[in-house]
Design a protein around this motif. Structure first.
Motif, PDB file in Angstrom:
ATOM      1  N   TYR A   1     -36.525 -24.685  49.621  1.00  0.00           N
ATOM      2  CA  TYR A   1     -35.325 -25.524  49.603  1.00  0.00           C
ATOM      3  C   TYR A   1     -34.673 -25.473  50.988  1.00  0.00           C
ATOM      4  O   TYR A   1     -34.292 -24.396  51.457  1.00  0.00           O
ATOM      5  CB  TYR A   1     -34.352 -25.028  48.538  1.00  0.00           C
ATOM      6  CG  TYR A   1     -34.984 -24.878  47.180  1.00  0.00           C
ATOM      7  CD1 TYR A   1     -35.310 -26.001  46.422  1.00  0.00           C
ATOM      8  CD2 TYR A   1     -35.297 -23.621  46.656  1.00  0.00           C
ATOM      9  CE1 TYR A   1     -35.910 -25.869  45.175  1.00  0.00           C
ATOM     10  CE2 TYR A   1     -35.899 -23.484  45.423  1.00  0.00           C
ATOM     11  CZ  TYR A   1     -36.202 -24.613  44.682  1.00  0.00           C
ATOM     12  OH  TYR A   1     -36.807 -24.483  43.455  1.00  0.00           O
ATOM     13  N   PRO A   2     -34.530 -26.629  51.641  1.00  0.00           N
ATOM     14  CA  PRO A   2     -34.032 -26.647  53.025  1.00  0.00           C
ATOM     15  C   PRO A   2     -32.506 -26.565  53.106  1.00  0.00           C
ATOM     16  O   PRO A   2     -31.827 -27.538  53.464  1.00  0.00           O
ATOM     17  CB  PRO A   2     -34.547 -27.990  53.541  1.00  0.00           C
ATOM     18  CG  PRO A   2     -34.580 -28.864  52.322  1.00  0.00           C
ATOM     19  CD  PRO A   2     -34.944 -27.953  51.172  1.00  0.00           C
ATOM     20  N   VAL A   3     -31.972 -25.398  52.754  1.00  0.00           N
ATOM     21  CA  VAL A   3     -30.527 -25.199  52.874  1.00  0.00           C
ATOM     22  C   VAL A   3     -30.174 -25.263  54.361  1.00  0.00           C
ATOM     23  O   VAL A   3     -30.662 -24.456  55.152  1.00  0.00           O
ATOM     24  CB  VAL A   3     -30.107 -23.845  52.275  1.00  0.00           C
ATOM     25  CG1 VAL A   3     -28.593 -23.669  52.390  1.00  0.00           C
ATOM     26  CG2 VAL A   3     -30.552 -23.738  50.828  1.00  0.00           C
ATOM     27  N   GLY A   4     -29.359 -26.218  54.726  1.00  0.00           N
ATOM     28  CA  GLY A   4     -29.045 -26.354  56.145  1.00  0.00           C
ATOM     29  C   GLY A   4     -28.051 -27.462  56.386  1.00  0.00           C
ATOM     30  O   GLY A   4     -27.687 -28.228  55.484  1.00  0.00           O
ATOM     31  N   ARG A   5     -27.589 -27.543  57.628  1.00  0.00           N
ATOM     32  CA  ARG A   5     -26.754 -28.668  58.043  1.00  0.00           C
ATOM     33  C   ARG A   5     -27.286 -29.205  59.358  1.00  0.00           C
ATOM     34  O   ARG A   5     -27.494 -28.456  60.314  1.00  0.00           O
ATOM     35  CB  ARG A   5     -25.287 -28.285  58.210  1.00  0.00           C
ATOM     36  CG  ARG A   5     -24.393 -29.528  58.324  1.00  0.00           C
ATOM     37  CD  ARG A   5     -22.980 -29.205  58.748  1.00  0.00           C
ATOM     38  NE  ARG A   5     -22.895 -28.978  60.187  1.00  0.00           N
ATOM     39  CZ  ARG A   5     -21.755 -29.026  60.881  1.00  0.00           C
ATOM     40  NH1 ARG A   5     -20.614 -29.275  60.252  1.00  0.00           N
ATOM     41  NH2 ARG A   5     -21.741 -28.796  62.172  1.00  0.00           N
ATOM     42  N   THR A   6     -27.518 -30.508  59.393  1.00  0.00           N
ATOM     43  CA  THR A   6     -28.003 -31.171  60.598  1.00  0.00           C
ATOM     44  C   THR A   6     -26.954 -32.162  61.072  1.00  0.00           C
ATOM     45  O   THR A   6     -26.411 -32.934  60.269  1.00  0.00           O
ATOM     46  CB  THR A   6     -29.316 -31.920  60.314  1.00  0.00           C
ATOM     47  OG1 THR A   6     -30.327 -30.974  59.948  1.00  0.00           O
ATOM     48  CG2 THR A   6     -29.783 -32.690  61.534  1.00  0.00           C
ATOM     49  N   ARG A   7     -26.691 -32.147  62.367  1.00  0.00           N
ATOM     50  CA  ARG A   7     -25.798 -33.119  62.979  1.00  0.00           C
ATOM     51  C   ARG A   7     -26.503 -33.738  64.172  1.00  0.00           C
ATOM     52  O   ARG A   7     -26.952 -33.032  65.085  1.00  0.00           O
ATOM     53  CB  ARG A   7     -24.487 -32.483  63.429  1.00  0.00           C
ATOM     54  CG  ARG A   7     -23.535 -32.138  62.299  1.00  0.00           C
ATOM     55  CD  ARG A   7     -22.969 -33.392  61.643  1.00  0.00           C
ATOM     56  NE  ARG A   7     -21.981 -33.066  60.618  1.00  0.00           N
ATOM     57  CZ  ARG A   7     -22.266 -32.872  59.332  1.00  0.00           C
ATOM     58  NH1 ARG A   7     -23.528 -32.962  58.934  1.00  0.00           N
ATOM     59  NH2 ARG A   7     -21.323 -32.589  58.469  1.00  0.00           N
ATOM     60  N   LEU A   8     -26.590 -35.065  64.149  1.00  0.00           N
ATOM     61  CA  LEU A   8     -27.150 -35.835  65.249  1.00  0.00           C
ATOM     62  C   LEU A   8     -26.054 -36.729  65.793  1.00  0.00           C
ATOM     63  O   LEU A   8     -25.401 -37.449  65.025  1.00  0.00           O
ATOM     64  CB  LEU A   8     -28.336 -36.678  64.758  1.00  0.00           C
ATOM     65  CG  LEU A   8     -28.901 -37.706  65.733  1.00  0.00           C
ATOM     66  CD1 LEU A   8     -29.571 -37.017  66.917  1.00  0.00           C
ATOM     67  CD2 LEU A   8     -29.886 -38.626  65.019  1.00  0.00           C
TER      68      LEU A   8
ATOM     69  N   PRO B   1     -27.405 -29.447  48.347  1.00  0.00           N
ATOM     70  CA  PRO B   1     -27.931 -29.481  46.972  1.00  0.00           C
ATOM     71  C   PRO B   1     -28.443 -28.135  46.475  1.00  0.00           C
ATOM     72  O   PRO B   1     -28.660 -27.974  45.272  1.00  0.00           O
ATOM     73  CB  PRO B   1     -29.079 -30.496  47.069  1.00  0.00           C
ATOM     74  CG  PRO B   1     -28.726 -31.369  48.225  1.00  0.00           C
ATOM     75  CD  PRO B   1     -28.042 -30.463  49.203  1.00  0.00           C
ATOM     76  N   TRP B   2     -28.620 -27.162  47.383  1.00  0.00           N
ATOM     77  CA  TRP B   2     -29.229 -25.892  46.998  1.00  0.00           C
ATOM     78  C   TRP B   2     -28.314 -24.703  47.301  1.00  0.00           C
ATOM     79  O   TRP B   2     -28.751 -23.568  47.309  1.00  0.00           O
ATOM     80  CB  TRP B   2     -30.561 -25.729  47.726  1.00  0.00           C
ATOM     81  CG  TRP B   2     -31.429 -26.925  47.515  1.00  0.00           C
ATOM     82  CD1 TRP B   2     -32.176 -27.217  46.390  1.00  0.00           C
ATOM     83  CD2 TRP B   2     -31.618 -28.017  48.403  1.00  0.00           C
ATOM     84  NE1 TRP B   2     -32.814 -28.415  46.550  1.00  0.00           N
ATOM     85  CE2 TRP B   2     -32.491 -28.932  47.772  1.00  0.00           C
ATOM     86  CE3 TRP B   2     -31.137 -28.312  49.688  1.00  0.00           C
ATOM     87  CZ2 TRP B   2     -32.880 -30.127  48.377  1.00  0.00           C
ATOM     88  CZ3 TRP B   2     -31.525 -29.502  50.284  1.00  0.00           C
ATOM     89  CH2 TRP B   2     -32.391 -30.391  49.631  1.00  0.00           C
TER      90      TRP B   2
ATOM     91  N   SER C   1     -29.941 -23.542  59.811  1.00  0.00           N
ATOM     92  CA  SER C   1     -30.961 -23.528  58.766  1.00  0.00           C
ATOM     93  C   SER C   1     -31.004 -22.171  58.069  1.00  0.00           C
ATOM     94  O   SER C   1     -31.069 -21.128  58.719  1.00  0.00           O
ATOM     95  CB  SER C   1     -32.340 -23.845  59.369  1.00  0.00           C
ATOM     96  OG  SER C   1     -33.352 -23.726  58.402  1.00  0.00           O
ATOM     97  N   LYS C   2     -30.966 -22.209  56.750  1.00  0.00           N
ATOM     98  CA  LYS C   2     -31.090 -20.993  55.936  1.00  0.00           C
ATOM     99  C   LYS C   2     -31.998 -21.329  54.758  1.00  0.00           C
ATOM    100  O   LYS C   2     -31.543 -21.718  53.681  1.00  0.00           O
ATOM    101  CB  LYS C   2     -29.729 -20.507  55.445  1.00  0.00           C
ATOM    102  CG  LYS C   2     -29.789 -19.210  54.638  1.00  0.00           C
ATOM    103  CD  LYS C   2     -28.401 -18.693  54.282  1.00  0.00           C
ATOM    104  CE  LYS C   2     -27.713 -19.530  53.237  1.00  0.00           C
ATOM    105  NZ  LYS C   2     -26.446 -18.925  52.766  1.00  0.00           N
ATOM    106  N   LEU C   3     -33.322 -21.214  54.970  1.00  0.00           N
ATOM    107  CA  LEU C   3     -34.268 -21.578  53.930  1.00  0.00           C
ATOM    108  C   LEU C   3     -34.109 -20.701  52.686  1.00  0.00           C
ATOM    109  O   LEU C   3     -33.851 -19.508  52.778  1.00  0.00           O
ATOM    110  CB  LEU C   3     -35.700 -21.449  54.446  1.00  0.00           C
ATOM    111  CG  LEU C   3     -36.134 -22.449  55.527  1.00  0.00           C
ATOM    112  CD1 LEU C   3     -37.577 -22.173  55.923  1.00  0.00           C
ATOM    113  CD2 LEU C   3     -35.990 -23.877  55.036  1.00  0.00           C
ATOM    114  N   LYS C   4     -34.277 -21.330  51.553  1.00  0.00           N
ATOM    115  CA  LYS C   4     -34.241 -20.628  50.269  1.00  0.00           C
ATOM    116  C   LYS C   4     -35.554 -20.926  49.561  1.00  0.00           C
ATOM    117  O   LYS C   4     -36.033 -22.061  49.597  1.00  0.00           O
ATOM    118  CB  LYS C   4     -33.052 -21.128  49.440  1.00  0.00           C
ATOM    119  CG  LYS C   4     -32.868 -20.429  48.109  1.00  0.00           C
ATOM    120  CD  LYS C   4     -31.638 -20.999  47.405  1.00  0.00           C
ATOM    121  CE  LYS C   4     -31.411 -20.332  46.058  1.00  0.00           C
ATOM    122  NZ  LYS C   4     -30.212 -20.896  45.371  1.00  0.00           N
TER     123      LYS C   4
END
Length: 460
Positions: free
Chosen positions: A209-216, A414-415, A195-198
């Motif tokens: 803006y929730p700049v991030g990558r989620t893997r489940l 997207p961000w 997570s790297k919030l912008k």
């Protein structure tokens, strides 16, 4: 459901305050064109009452948590940052903080992990997605809290056990820009997030803006899921009661099969219309709707099989997938019971890392109501962090996370693009060693001094 281009947040425009300050009406409030108590620079600020309309904006502006002198001082400091990303740009007063770190906030998504257990055990691929999507939706109730968590110190960690069989570890891997990484796992799933919030500061509001990558990963099927969440807007930062809106699409994609859930978070409209509402569908890999989903993220989510037009199939009924648990009444920080549990040592393992968020002296002081001590401890920690940075640069060192490794992957969002970290497995080995030891059984975790530092006593 609207496209991303069609979606708009509950705001946009200007707002006003005080009956003596009259100006033109915009879509949500009254534009401000006069000074307040001789202070210029409040022009264009927007006040939005989520429970009312334009005529309520001036009364709404009189509400909120700020004393006038604190508000004026804050605005003098912040107005020059309008349009900027303020994620870690400025030092903020503890008056707007909650006694929790951002790493702890990351762990709040674990509350309803039984939904993922059900998803893993489910043989129907569309219901599997419905359960998993409901899990991600469930976190938005906690995200409505209007207090800011503490920014983690570089090297800070947060550990969780004793909840749905999950072991969770989060670590702050970068300070500028601030980046947090987490890994959670039980017998049914693994959950990984970078997570790297912008942010974009807009005066009386801020876009997040929730700049991030989620893997489940669901272990029974081995299927891998990717999440793209909607952005968030925090309204009435200075004037009025602060509130949060997250309008837009949440897209959860099964990367293994191509199926996806697309859920639309409705923007808050006039007199609260649409607030908290979530609607959407689970689609096949051929993009045909299979299951409709509907609910409110502060109440419950339900689903029902549907036809190709998205209409409920005859003879079927809505099935409730998730219901929000009751929260403590009149809680100062709007905490859930689970948030209190995360702040306690009930969810902490024995042999707690000294870098754990629970041990932060500023967090602890604020929890006890000592705002003065919290502020001084926060300043002390931030200065120590700056001293470590100077020492690191002088030695030509690099900070290396302990529990996660930086990969070569760059993920587009997207961000903006995102560097991705992965769990390196060392924490699992660490926990195994701790659990096999008897020396720490009766150790008092409250006696541990907070220490995320790379150079330990050298940075004093």
């Amino acid at each position: 459901m609207g496209s991303k281009e069609d979606q708009s947040s509950a705001g946009g425009g200007g707002g006003g305050f005080f009956s003596s300050i009259a100006a033109g009406v915009r879509s949500w409030g009254t534009a401000v064109h006069k000074s307040v108590n001789g202070l210029m620079g409040y022009e264009g600020l927007e006040v939005i009452n989520p429970e009312g309309g334009n005529e309520d904006a001036e009364a709404e502006a009189l509400r909120g948590r700020w004393k006038q002198e604190d508000r004026d001082s804050y605005w003098k400091m912040m107005h020059k940052y309008i349009g900027a990303d303020v994620t870690s740009l400025v030092t903020l007063p503890v008056i707007i903080f909650e006694p929790m770190s951002m790493l702890q906030r990351m762990a709040e998504i674990l509350e309803y992990s039984e939904l993922l257990n059900k998803a893993d055990e489910c043989d129907d691929p569309y219901m599997r997605l419905a359960y998993a999507a409901s899990w991600f939706v469930s976190n938005y109730y906690a995200l409505q809290r209007t207090w800011k968590p503490f920014n983690p110190i570089l090297g800070e960690t947060f550990e969780v056990i004793n909840h749905c069989g999950v072991t969770f570890i989060a670590e702050q891997v970068s300070h500028h820009p601030p980046m947090s990484v987490g890994h959670g796992e039980n017998e049914h799933f693994t959950y990984d997030i970078t997570s790297k919030l912008k942010t974009k500061f807009l005066g009386n509001s801020v876009d997040v803006y929730p700049v991030g990558r989620t893997r489940l990963v669901l272990k029974k099927s081995g299927h891998v899921f990717d999440l793209v969440p909607p952005p968030t807007k925090v309204n009435n930062l200075i004037f009025g009661r602060t509130w949060v809106d997250s309008p837009g699409e949440l897209v959860l994609t099964n990367l293994t099969t191509g199926e996806k859930a697309v859920l639309y978070f409705h923007p808050c409209g006039w007199f609260g219309q649409g607030r908290f509402e979530v609607d959407g569908y689970v689609y096949s890999s051929e993009e045909e709707p299979k299951v409709l989903m509907t609910g409110k993220f502060n109440e419950s989510m339900s689903c029902q099989p549907c036809d190709l037009e998205g209409e409920p199939l005859p003879g079927t009924e809505l099935k409730e997938l998730w219901r929000c648990l009751p929260s403590p009444a009149n809680d100062k920080y709007q905490y859930t019971h689970f948030a209190h549990k995360l702040n306690s040592f009930d969810t902490a393992p024995k042999g707690l890392l000294p870098s754990d968020s629970r041990l932060r002296p500023d967090r602890f002081a604020l929890e006890k109501g000592d705002m003065s001590k919290s502020g001084s401890e926060k300043s002390r920690l931030e200065e120590k962090q700056r001293a470590e940075k100077r020492m690191r640069e002088a030695r030509n060192d690099k900070f290396t996370p302990r529990w996660f490794n930086l990969t070569e992957d760059i993920t587009p969002t997207p961000w903006g693009d995102l560097e991705v970290y992965e769990f390196n497995g060392k924490y699992t080995e660490h926990r195994a060693q701790i659990e096999s030891s008897t020396a720490l059984t009766d150790a008092d975790p409250t006696a541990i001094e907070f220490s995320p530092w790379q150079y330990l006593d050298e940075s004093e």
